[in-house]
Structures are given as structure tokens and as C-alpha cells.
Design an enzyme around this catalytic site. Structure first.
Site, PDB file in Angstrom:
ATOM      1  N   ASP A 359       0.827  -1.210   0.000  1.00  0.00           N
ATOM      2  CA  ASP A 359       0.000   0.000   0.000  1.00  0.00           C
ATOM      3  C   ASP A 359       0.856   1.252   0.000  1.00  0.00           C
ATOM      4  O   ASP A 359       2.025   1.239   0.371  1.00  0.00           O
ATOM      5  CB  ASP A 359      -0.895   0.008   1.236  1.00  0.00           C
ATOM      6  CG  ASP A 359      -0.082   0.140   2.510  1.00  0.00           C
ATOM      7  OD1 ASP A 359       0.870  -0.638   2.666  1.00  0.00           O
ATOM      8  OD2 ASP A 359      -0.367   1.035   3.325  1.00  0.00           O
ATOM      9  N   GLU A 360       0.257   2.340  -0.392  1.00  0.00           N
ATOM     10  CA  GLU A 360       0.812   3.693  -0.271  1.00  0.00           C
ATOM     11  C   GLU A 360       2.255   3.793  -0.764  1.00  0.00           C
ATOM     12  O   GLU A 360       3.091   4.476  -0.171  1.00  0.00           O
ATOM     13  CB  GLU A 360       0.707   4.167   1.179  1.00  0.00           C
ATOM     14  CG  GLU A 360      -0.735   4.331   1.608  1.00  0.00           C
ATOM     15  CD  GLU A 360      -0.901   4.668   3.082  1.00  0.00           C
ATOM     16  OE1 GLU A 360      -1.881   5.354   3.397  1.00  0.00           O
ATOM     17  OE2 GLU A 360      -0.090   4.227   3.907  1.00  0.00           O
ATOM     18  N   ALA A 361       2.531   3.124  -1.886  1.00  0.00           N
ATOM     19  CA  ALA A 361       3.876   3.177  -2.478  1.00  0.00           C
ATOM     20  C   ALA A 361       3.966   4.386  -3.405  1.00  0.00           C
ATOM     21  O   ALA A 361       4.254   4.264  -4.604  1.00  0.00           O
ATOM     22  CB  ALA A 361       4.169   1.877  -3.218  1.00  0.00           C
TER      23      ALA A 361
END
Length: 554
Positions: A359-361
Site C-alpha cells: 500500500d501507499e507506495a
């Protein structure tokens, strides 16, 4: 699992809030209330209030959380007394469950409650019966009459879940650690109960604030009462790496040396991690470790300069921003790092899954994301585990038995939702944890002193009033493995703080995972939840007294 905001009220060392002192005390036992009519259930009206000085009637059968699949009330109650034993036959697994039950009941009742190999009737009987196929892997049948209580299951997990129902059928003060006044009665009748979903999880973020082994065990014990069967440990974050890795020792010793707001941080040794896995297993929970990548990796990047594309280690991080860190897709050492970490985690973890995040890369290009996560997925399979990750993992290749966790919410874009729905139609399995429903760190309202609000305020009714099977429109219900209630710790560090945010919302998420869809009704659930207030008190759980719930009054 976005937490894309800057948190200005995160607790710092020496400035942590305790709520228990400010919460009111509750009576030890709530007068019986209307039994909820559930699928296949015989409804029972509220018992009349006892006369002054008279013993209260037993709690109506099935008045528990999660709501049972089927309840047939009737007949005389069973009373636990000095002569009661816990009969388990010759099964070692049944004996372990029986000993756990005795450990709960002995302090409050003052009775010996010996765990015996007796096969006859009477007392409390825990019976493993492999031919009871209708009970499945976790179901149970509880039968109560004047002569005794019998819990039957195919597996020890089923017996354990049945014992949690038995606990809730008894007065709340049975949970006390000191001798209490009975009577200790279980209403007459039969409960047959099986879960709707096989995956019912809680998640603890030990990355942002390190939580001790004892804190995690306490959380396990509390969640087990509501038939949660999975603990997911978020072990790595920008702020801290919390698990020892022999091949990369600085990950824990340096990367784990701080946390949000500063402070000493900490990490689990391999022995401590294995102890947590065993402890959870004794409460019939699997542990799923999460090693987040390619983002949320600042602690690793700070520990080893060679993991950075420019070869320069960033400083340790104690803030709360997200999306700024990334492993380096162009360096061979990155893939050795992934292989080493996954191999060591897999060897310590008996469960089926390893969660690799995803996530949230925001600092990783799509091409680099796919390259690193495709490699990570293959490595997980190489070491005999199944892949789990956040729903952004649909951006990597499909692999057999992959599970993605959907954490989107009402404001999630249609394209993002569609990508997950399409993956589910293609065979990817789903765990549902909407941030604006099941994230336990979301504030209840604007004045909640802890938690975050980026997904909105989440009061108790909103947390309960949704259906995991149909939440993600277009996804086949058969693709849904179950639900999870994550608890992120940007603003949380003590057990009091964890409990204030988790309770009373966690039992509702557990019910959505266990109980038939036909039982999901806020107006009846809130009455059963209210009865949990005295039990929370007896267990020392520091909970939020929502005005949406008719808690008992003195």
C-alpha cells in the site's frame, strides 16, 4: 490503509492519556433483556424483573456477541456449584480447552471445578465428535439443562468458541479475578452455531508504537472472547522494524530503536515472536506477519545504506507522514533482502499466509512496484506460504491463492474499486476492512481525544451497520474470506488507549464475520452490546461509552 495526513496530536513519551479513571463503573450483572430472534431461533420474551432481594434469572439463551446461528430456548437452567466438574474425556485438546475454562471460572466462583476424564453426564462436558460434520471446522453445539451443560464440536477450535458463548451466558462478574456472589446459572436450551466467514481478524500496528509481548497477549485474550480467529501483526513501518532477522541484524537493533514521537521503540526476538504465535494458537488464532514493502520501509533503509538507490541511509523517522519511502528496484541487493526476510519469517510462522503490504507506495513507479512485488510474491510461494497484501497488490501479477485486503471507503475512486472487483472475479480472494467502518483508530466523533479522522468519524452504529459480503459492489460474495478490524497506532501506545478505541467497536466487527446475515440488525444488536458493558468492566477493558448504546445504569 491510507493514513495520508500529518498527525499533530500523536502521544509522545511521558504524555500518554489514561481513560479508565474517568469512565463510570457499572453493575456486575445486567437484568435479562429481550432475546434477539435469529435465523432458526425460537424467540424468547424478556424475563420479568426479580423481586427485591431475589436472585436474578439467568441471561436468556443466545443473548451473546456474536449472535448465534440458531437458538432454541427452553427447559430448566443449569447451576454451576461446588460439585461441578469439567469433563473432557480422554482428549488432550479438549483438556486444554477445559483447563482454560477452569482458569476463568475458579477465581470468581471460588469452586474447585476439577478437569476430569469422566465420560458420564452432568457438570460441564466438552465433547469432541468428529462425525458432527454440520458443525464444520469452528462450529459447536451447546446444550443446557438442569443436569448440566454439554458443548460438542468437531474440533478444539469449535469447543473453544463454545466456551466463549458459555462465558457470556454467565453473569458478567464471572470474569472477575476475585471471589464473587452467584448464582452461576446457564439458561436451558440448545445453541447450534457456525461462522459465516472463515477469516475474522484483528490487526495490531506495532510499527508506529512498539507494543510489548504482554500488551499483545492481552489484546489476543480480549478478542478471543468474540470468536476472532486471526491476529495480523504489522511488524515493519517507516518508524520501526519490530522483528529480529538474523541475516540483517541492524533492522531490529537500529531500525527498531525508536517510534512515533521518539522514545525507545523496541523489537521482538525470534523467541518472543514464537511465543506470541503459540499463545495465539492456544486461543485458536493464527498469526499473520506483515512485512510491508516496497513503501513504509524507512526503518529498513535507515538501517542499511545499500538498500537505498543513492547508497545513503536516511535518518530514523518519528513522524507520521506516509508514502515517502521505497525499496530500490534497480539494485540486486533489494531482492536478496526480500528473500532473506521472507525466508526467516516463514520459518517462524506455522500459518498459511505472509502479508507483503503493497500500500501507499507513492514514491515507487508502477513499473518498479510490479517488479518488486512480483518477486516478493514468488518468494512467499517458494517458502511454502500464500500471498496476502493490501488491495493495491492487484497491480502485481495474479498468483494462486492470493488474498488482498480492501481498505477503501466511501470516497475511494471508482477505478480503484473496479480493479479490485475485476481481480476478485478473476480468482483473487478478498478480506474486507473499509477504513470508514472497521478501522478502529478512527475517532468516534470530533471530541475523541485519540485516533485519526482522515476516513471520517466512525461511531459504533456505523462500524456495525454494513455487510462484508456485499460491501464491494460487483465482487462475488464467494470471493470474500471475511473481515478484519485494523488498529493503527499513530496516537496509541498504552493498553488503555488501544482498548478505548477498539471497544465497543471490535465485537461488532467480529459479529459481522461470525453471525448469519439475517441476524444483522442494529436495534437488537445494541441491546446485546449493552450487556457487554459490565463484562468489559469486569475484564478491566477501558471502553468508550457511546451514547448510541443503552448501557446499564446503577
Amino acid at each position: 490503509m491510507s493514513r495520508a495526513c500529518h498527525i499533530r496530536d500523536a502521544p509522545s513519551k511521558g504524555r500518554l492519556v489514561r481513560h479508565r479513571r474517568t469512565l463510570p463503573r457499572f453493575p456486575r450483572l445486567l437484568a435479562p433483556m429481550l432475546l434477539v430472534a435469529v435465523a432458526g431461533t425460537t424467540a424468547v420474551g424478556a424475563a420479568p424483573a426479580p423481586a427485591p432481594g431475589a436472585a436474578e434469572a439467568p441471561r436468556p439463551l443466545g443473548q451473546v456477541v456474536p449472535a448465534p446461528s440458531e437458538v432454541r430456548a427452553g427447559g430448566s437452567a443449569y447451576t454451576i456449584d461446588r460439585g461441578t466438574d469439567i469433563a473432557v474425556g480422554r482428549s488432550r485438546e479438549a483438556r486444554e480447552v477445559g483447563e482454560a475454562l477452569a482458569k476463568v471460572l475458579r477465581p470468581s466462583t471460588g469452586y474447585r471445578l476439577p478437569v476430569t476424564s469422566r465420560e458420564g453426564r452432568g457438570g460441564i462436558r466438552l465433547k469432541l465428535a468428529g462425525n458432527e460434520k454440520s458443525l464444520g471446522a469452528e462450529g459447536y453445539r451447546l446444550e443446557s439443562a438442569r443436569g448440566g451443560v454439554t458443548i460438542t464440536a468437531r474440533t478444539s477450535a469449535g469447543l473453544f468458541h463454545g466456551v466463549q458463548t458459555l462465558r457470556q451466558q454467565l453473569p458478567a462478574n464471572v470474569e472477575a479475578k476475585t471471589r464473587q456472589t452467584g448464582p452461576w446459572q446457564v439458561a436451558g436450551g440448545t445453541i447450534k452455531d457456525v461462522p459465516r466467514f472463515g477469516y475474522r481478524a484483528v490487526m495490531l500496528d506495532v510499527g508506529r508504537h512498539f507494543l510489548s509481548v504482554e500488551q499483545v497477549k492481552r489484546y489476543i485474550d480480549q478478542a478471543a472472547l468474540y470468536k476472532v480467529n486471526t491476529l495480523r501483526l504489522h511488524l515493519t513501518e517507516d518508524q520501526g522494524w519490530r522483528i529480529a532477522i538474523d541475516s540483517w541484524p541492524r533492522l531490529a537493533t537500529y531500525g527498531g530503536s525508536t517510534q512515533v514521537g521518539g522514545g525507545p521503540g523496541g523489537h521482538y526476538t525470534k523467541a518472543q515472536y514464537k511465543d506470541l504465535v503459540r499463545y495465539a494458537a492456544s486461543r485458536k488464532m493464527d498469526v499473520i506477519p506483515e512485512i510491508d514493502m516496497p513503501g513504509h520501509t524507512n526503518a529498513a533503509l535507515a538501517s542499511y545504506a545499500e538498500l537505498n538507490c543513492d547508497g545513503v541511509a536516511p535518518p530514523l523517522y518519528t513522524g507520521t507522514e506516509v508514502g515517502f519511502s521505497s525499496l530500490c528496484a534497480s539494485k540486486p541487493v533489494t531482492y536478496k533482502f526480500i528473500d532473506d526476510v521472507v525466508r526467516e519469517i516463514a520459518r517462524m510462522t506455522p500459518g498459511r499466509y505472509i502479508n507483503i503490504g503493497g500500500d501507499e507506495a507513492h514514491s515507487t513507479s508502477h513499473e518498479d512496484f510490479a517488479k518488486m512485488m512480483n518477486h516478493a510474491q514468488k518468494v512467499v510461494g517458494t517458502y511454502g506460504k500464500k500471498v496476502m497484501g493490501w488491495h493495491q497488490l492487484v497491480g502485481a501479477d495474479q498468483v494462486k491463492d492470493k488474498v488482498v485486503q480492501y481498505w477503501g471507503y466511501d470516497r475511494t475512486g471508482e477505478a480503484e474499486r473496479k480493479s479490485v472487483v475485476d481481480a476478485a472475479k478473476g480468482g483473487t480472494k478478498l478480506v474486507i476492512s473499509p477504513a470508514d467502518r472497521s478501522y478502529l483508530d478512527m475517532k468516534y466523533h470530533k471530541d475523541t481525544p485519540l485516533g485519526l479522522k482522515w476516513a471520517g468519524y466512525v461511531e459504533v452504529q456505523r462500524s456495525y451497520d454494513w455487510d462484508p459480503g456485499t460491501y464491494l459492489a460487483g465482487a462475488p460474495e464467494s470471493s470474500v474470506l471475511g473481515v478484519e478490524a485494523p488498529l493503527w497506532t499513530e496516537t496509541l501506545a498504552t493498553s488503555d488507549q488501544l482498548e478505548f478505541m477498539a471497544y465497543p467497536r471490535l465485537p461488532g466487527i467480529a459479529e459481522l464475520g461470525w453471525s448469519p446475515r439475517s441476524t444483522h440488525d442494529w436495534d437488537t444488536y445494541k441491546l446485546r452490546l449493552a450487556q457487554q458493558g459490565p463484562r468489559f468492566e469486569a475484564l478491566g477493558i477501558d471502553y468508550y461509552k457511546s451514547t448510541q448504546v443503552p448501557w446499564p445504569t446503577k
